[in-house]
Design an enzyme around this catalytic site. Sequence first.
Site, PDB file in Angstrom:
ATOM      1  CG  ASN A 199      -5.362  -3.942   5.436  1.00  0.00           C
ATOM      2  OD1 ASN A 199      -6.470  -4.478   5.368  1.00  0.00           O
ATOM      3  ND2 ASN A 199      -4.316  -4.372   4.744  1.00  0.00           N
ATOM      4  CG  HIS A 229      -2.389  -5.307   0.955  1.00  0.00           C
ATOM      5  ND1 HIS A 229      -1.815  -6.535   1.193  1.00  0.00           N
ATOM      6  CD2 HIS A 229      -2.132  -4.545   2.049  1.00  0.00           C
ATOM      7  CE1 HIS A 229      -1.244  -6.510   2.393  1.00  0.00           C
ATOM      8  NE2 HIS A 229      -1.423  -5.317   2.930  1.00  0.00           N
ATOM      9  CD  GLU A 243       1.250  -1.949   3.354  1.00  0.00           C
ATOM     10  OE1 GLU A 243       0.984  -1.732   4.534  1.00  0.00           O
ATOM     11  OE2 GLU A 243       0.621  -2.753   2.656  1.00  0.00           O
ATOM     12  CE  LYS A 298      -2.771  -7.054   6.514  1.00  0.00           C
ATOM     13  NZ  LYS A 298      -1.425  -7.594   6.403  1.00  0.00           N
ATOM     14  N   GLY A 317       3.414  -8.140   8.452  1.00  0.00           N
ATOM     15  CA  GLY A 317       2.988  -9.237   9.316  1.00  0.00           C
ATOM     16  C   GLY A 317       4.132 -10.077   9.861  1.00  0.00           C
ATOM     17  CB  SER A 342       6.011  -5.085  11.350  1.00  0.00           C
ATOM     18  OG  SER A 342       5.799  -6.379  10.796  1.00  0.00           O
ATOM     19  CD  GLU A 366      -1.803  -9.492   3.345  1.00  0.00           C
ATOM     20  OE1 GLU A 366      -2.995  -9.160   3.510  1.00  0.00           O
ATOM     21  OE2 GLU A 366      -0.921  -9.304   4.210  1.00  0.00           O
TER      22      GLU A 366
END
Length: 252
Positions: free
Chosen positions: A9, A94, A166, A11, A172, A213, A96
């Site tokens: 991904n 996701h 996730e 992003k 991250g 991560s 985010e």
Amino acid sequence: MRTPLIAGNWKMNKTVEQARALVAEMLPGLQTVSAVERVLCPPFTALMPISAMLVGTEIGLGAQNMHWEAQGAFTGEVSPAMIKEFCQYVIIGHSERRTYFGETDQTVNKKVHAALSNQLIPIVCVGETLEENEAGRTAEVVARQVCDGLKDVPKDQATKLVIAYEPVWAIGTGRAASGEVANRVLAEIIRPALAGLFDTPTAQQIRILYGGSVTAGNAQEFFGQPEIDGALVGGASLKAAEFVNIVAAAAK
Ligand code: PGA
């Protein structure tokens, strides 16, 4: 047997020129690991040029988001058919998207149905926040995301789904979950929720990834777990050698 899947991904990173350079760098290494389903998810603007680079390879392409409507007055959105022109996969829900763009289990559900009816493989993201985790609400939150996000998916379509667990606190942050903890969430929460929605044999066929991560250094810890069928990789998917090493770890 579930085929391992590794998706990168990217992003909101890489112009077309940068994306081409990254794919050129990783493609030879990626092509040596055929036992793993490999998917790249660059930004929308790079989908067309990257799809051209992937012709004749077995590397899949995915979008990072999608609208559920077929067409119309939805400024700034991209439809399933537009994605289908270049992609076989689409990331849905996701964290985010949920955190910054107001996505909910209900919008996730509409997108999952739209993806399946357009023959796209949805990679559906679920995971609890740090606050929810510390309050002991992981099971409740993750089960709700699975059940509401996949509501009314017909059983005969269910095996096409890919779920990515996730935990938001691991994304991250460099603070990955341990393989054991992630495996337990899959074994005790996600797969039972899938069995409740469909049935146990169907749930056993659905691939569940870990994300948050993941690096070449910790990948083996996840892929050695019985329930974890691969990874959704963010930051480490932007480094050619590291991403290839993660894919290679999934083949072992
Ligand atoms: P990360 O991101 O690997 O950079 O933690 C994972 C993701 O957001 O899918």
